[in-house]
Design an enzyme around this catalytic site. Structure first.
Site, PDB file in Angstrom:
ATOM      1  N   CYS A  87       0.829  -1.214   0.000  1.00  0.00           N
ATOM      2  CA  CYS A  87       0.000   0.000   0.000  1.00  0.00           C
ATOM      3  C   CYS A  87       0.860   1.260   0.000  1.00  0.00           C
ATOM      4  O   CYS A  87       0.337   2.362  -0.139  1.00  0.00           O
ATOM      5  CB  CYS A  87      -0.921   0.019   1.210  1.00  0.00           C
ATOM      6  N   HIS A 336      -8.994   4.107  -1.518  1.00  0.00           N
ATOM      7  CA  HIS A 336      -7.636   3.577  -1.351  1.00  0.00           C
ATOM      8  C   HIS A 336      -7.269   2.636  -2.510  1.00  0.00           C
ATOM      9  O   HIS A 336      -7.216   1.432  -2.350  1.00  0.00           O
ATOM     10  CB  HIS A 336      -7.553   2.854   0.000  1.00  0.00           C
TER      11      HIS A 336
END
Ligand SMILES: [Zn+2]
Lengths: 387, 139, 345
Positions: A87, A336
């Site tokens: 991420c 996200h």
């Protein structure tokens, strides 16, 4: 080392972009960033793209060549590199681009990030994301990403008395900010009650404590600060770029409620910038889960360890508070798309520092910090930007 | 999920909690490490079979799992500190209301997963609470 | 040189379903439990199978006997629910109990009596001095089709016996087997549930074979029912072993300690061996136990066992059958169906 500045930025609308492929998202954001920075293709020396799992999400690797090709740069044979840190892939792409310019090897470099996540089912996406954890010793036993953060949350609540409501307040604040951000995946406000009534994902975390599955891409253009004014009236200077790593598995951490990678990256970044915590006007932090924002503001040194839970509830981190956090809506509300997140954080900071953030503008914002985490703390990146 | 060689490679480690021990600094590792982070290249690593008793450090109950585990929900996952020191991630078999931080657990042999109806079965270690489970009288 | 049981261990999953709960779902009369003399049966957890419960039983046997697993030279696991059709249960058990890799193994199947066949196989190798220690296991997570009569009894459990020559807890004095080709119960390859011949499983199946083996052994040894302190007969339900004991001249007192089926159901390959374990849990040195298994298809193995001094030392080192019988959690039919994989997903 040369000082580096951002001269242009672009970001697609985040969300479930059913009509658009990974390639479409890359083209869309690339054009935005290039138009914003007034550079021509011929000037580009290099591309860095953050992408966590093209292989799992769209069965496409070799994203470096792909984005250069999609952006119409194939005939210019521009070096194009994909970087991956789960991420934190976007934040890492930004750092690689900064290093390329700072070192003097390159003059005009694009840092991009992209993730197309909705082409697979939720279960496949969850498994692809779980690959950021320890596949053999966490995931093999049934760990999911929310589960790892839930275990951080459980221990944080146990040790520091952080409450379920305090976690919910983070989501409420970030949805409020997201409702003022035109690119945000979620445009609706939520309440604490709504968070607490949402289904359990991994106790104590509920659906509304978790960032969503998102498609999106973002890009920024970097040049040496010395020539930045050639392209932009309001270049944004990068005062620090720092990165740190830690154990892959959560169970091996020195302290489960502290992301040491964040602590170390922050220490390095503040050292580089020669600034103190109080000099930061706003920050975009990695709130993949509500507990993530609470741990982040503690580990970045903005509040004492264990005090992070109170921050949103007491107004400290709201726009208008002492230290607005996640004005974009954060990962929680803005969305996200994992590889793009670190670049989107920089994009938001560029808008804020230029004074172009509209209704969510932080008055007088001069210095901002971005914080991007890979996995549940195996990698952390901290950047400090100023106007 | 996994593949046959990837599962097979860790069979003794997963069936019997075989980890490693650095005889130079006396630190225990499970999951096993080949390099001791304390001593690095000067480490003296040997296999070590852990007794398996431990304590729940933190835990969650998973309601939304990956495809491989979605038939098992809800299930408890915990970080467990073995009595010898190292920590691991594993499932604790009990009601979600029963598990708590500080709970003592012991290992049991269970199915960890299956590769569908045709593939292999992954066996290994899960944990159960020491209280409330069968307690033999030991002499 | 005498040979026999060096140690033993059992495992019974903690979940139970009551016969009346199954009867409620299928509209059976509520007195089915009384009719079968089976009030509840054990149910495995969703992550348990014949391998995992065999491992737990074997670990208990190793623990009870203070035995170094490296001494085990043979592992025979009998089951009618081996999770793999091809790929042995014995290899997984061997690895999981920490046996070194110098042992022989193969899986056995003979309906409910493959466990006692495993005991015989180990006993043969041990008495021939070909091996030091053998591990014989009867283990099953047996299946009964939803609504079938078998569903009231088909349970899960395992028993493991370490067979050797030294430090005996009980000597196996003699055995006798009786086998015919009688198709009273079967499961074809690839089929999820067994089929059976209804009342045909009774007289031509269970009673004929158990009686023949029992009488054959007593004739071979010149013993009578009065020579035994305890008797254990295979327990497909709570009625058959009681009736066959009476027919053979054994008393209720002799079979009572080993009669566990009313509370755990028929654990198939584990059944008579768990009954034996429950008897060993209470027997004193010098006492004798008469054991007869039964497997459909069909055959019975009868054993004459003498309890040795060693039993007192090892008994309390591992959980007794009673510990497992008393520690239970009840399931309703829906959760039971999930546990048993009866929901097609
Ligand atoms: Zn060491």
């Amino acid at each position: 080392m040369r000082s580096v500045s951002i001269i242009g930025a672009g970001c697609t609308r985040f969300g479930e972009r059913w009509e658009d492929s990974l390639r479409d998202l890359v083209v869309e954001t690339g054009i935005m960033a290039l138009e914003d920075s007034n550079v021509s293709g011929e000037e580009i020396d290099g591309l860095y793209v953050g992408n966590m799992s093209g292989g799992r999400f769209v069965e496409q690797e070799h994203i470096g060549a792909l984005i250069s090709d999609c952006a119409g740069l194939s005939r210019l044979h521009v070096p194009s590199t994909r970087v991956e840190a789960a991420c934190a892939s976007g934040g890492l792409a930004l750092r690689q681009a900064v290093l390329a310019v700072a070192s003097g090897y390159s003059d005009v470099v694009i840092a991009a990030g992209v993730e197309k996540m909705t082409d697979v089912t939720g279960g496949v996406a969850a498994d692809a994301l779980a690959a950021a954890a320890d596949r053999e010793w966490e995931c093999f036993f049934g760990a999911t990403f929310p589960a790892l953060y839930a275990m951080i949350a459980r221990l944080h609540m146990h040790r520091y008395g952080t409450t379920r409501e305090e976690l919910a307040q983070v989501a409420v604040k970030n949805h409020h900010n997201g409702s003022m951000n035109p690119i945000s995946q979620y445009q609706m406000e939520i309440t604490v009650e709504k968070v607490l009534r949402s289904p359990l994902v991994a106790d104590p975390l509920r659906v509304l404590d978790c960032s969503p599955i998102t498609d999106g891409a973002a890009a920024v253009v970097l040049v040496p600060t010395k020539i930045a004014h050639k392209y932009s009236d309001a270049p944004i200077k990068i005062l620090a770029t720092a990165q740190a790593s830690d154990t892959l598995a959560l169970h091996d951490r020195r302290n489960i409620t502290t992301l040491d990678a964040t602590v170390h990256a922050a220490k390095k970044a503040f050292g580089q910038a020669g600034l103190e915590r109080k000099d930061i006007d706003l920050a975009e932090v990695h709130d993949a889960f509500t507990i993530g924002e609470i741990a982040a503001i503690e580990d970045l040194g903005f509040v004492e360890k264990g005090e992070g839970g109170k921050a949103a509830e007491e107004g400290l981190t709201w726009i208008g508070g002492k230290l607005p956090i996640n004005t974009s809506g954060g990962l929680k509300a803005c969305g996200h798309p994992v590889g793009a997140t670190g670049i989107k954080q920089a994009y938001e900071m560029v808008l804020q520092l230029r004074g172009e953030a509209g209704k969510r503008q932080v008055e007088g914002a001069k210095v901002g910090l971005t914080h991007n985490v890979g996995g549940c703390g195996g990698t952390a990146l901290v950047h400090i930007l100023s106007r | 999920m996994s593949t046959v060689p990837r599962f097979w490679r860790h069979i003794s480690q997963r069936y019997n909690l075989v980890g490693t021990h650095c005889s130079k600094c006396d630190e225990y590792y499970y999951p096993p490490r080949t390099i001791c982070p304390n001593c690095r290249r000067t480490a003296q690593m040997e296999d070590h079979k852990f007794k398996g008793k431990g304590t729940v450090i933190t835990y969650t109950t998973i309601y939304n799992a990956t495809d491989d585990f979605k038939r098992q929900t809800p299930y408890n996952l915990a970080i467990i500190e073995l009595d010898e020191g190292p920590r691991l991630t594993g499932q604790v078999i009990c009601s979600p209301n029963e598990i708590e931080i500080g709970m003592k657990v012991k290992p049991v042999f269970r199915i960890l997963g299956k590769e569908g109806d045709r593939g292999i079965i992954y066996y290994g270690t899960k944990f159960v609470p020491v209280e409330g489970s069968v307690q033999p009288i030991t002499l | 040189m005498p040979a026999g049981i060096v140690s033993y261990g059992v495992y019974i999953p903690k979940y139970r379903i009551r016969a009346e709960e199954i009867a409620r779902v299928w509209g059976e009369s509520e007195d089915i439990a009384q009719k079968l003399n089976v009030f509840e049966k054990s149910v495995p957890d969703t992550d348990e199978d014949a391998v995992t419960i065999a491992v737990e039983a074997a670990r208990n046997a190793v623990k009870r006997g203070f035995v170094d697993p490296a001494r085990i030279d043979a592992i025979y696991a009998g089951s009618e629910s081996h999770p793999y059709a091809v790929k042995p249960t014995g290899t997984i058990v061997g690895e999981a109990i920490g046996a070194n890799h110098e042992f022989t193994t193969a899986d056995l199947e003979f309906a409910c009596k493959a466990g006692t066949a495993a005991v015989q196989a180990c006993l043969g190798l041990v008495t021939a001095n070909l091996i030091d220690l053998g591990l014989a296991i009867g283990t099953d997570t047996s299946q009964g089709a939803p609504g079938d009569a078998l569903e009231y009894t088909a349970a899960a459990g395992a028993a493991a016996y370490l067979i050797g020559r030294e430090n005996l807890a009980a000597e196996i004095e003699e055995f006798y087997s009786f086998t015919t080709d009688t198709p009273d119960f079967w499961r074809r390859e690839g089929m999820p549930y067994p089929e059976h011949g209804g009342r045909f499983t009774g007289e031509p199946g269970y009673f004929k074979h158990v009686t023949s083996a029992a009488q054959g052994l007593m004739k071979k040894m010149g013993t009578k029912p009065e020579d035994y302190d305890y008797a254990v007969f295979h327990q497909p339900n709570g009625k058959f072993p009681v009736r066959v004991a009476g027919q053979l001249g054994f008393s209720k007192d002799q079979i009572e300690p080993g009669l566990v089926v009313p509370w755990i159901g028929n654990t198939y390959s584990g059944s008579s061996l768990i009954g034996l374990a429950a008897t060993l849990d209470v027997a004193r040195p010098g006492e004798r136990i008469f054991l007869v298994s039964f497997g459909s298809g069909a055959g019975s193995d009868a054993f004459s066992i003498r309890v040795e001094e060693g039993i007192e030392e090892i008994r309390d080192r591992a959980p007794r059958v009673r510990d497992y019988v008393e520690n239970v959690q009840y399931l309703d039919y829906a959760v039971y169906a999930k546990h048993k994989g009866k929901l097609r997903l």
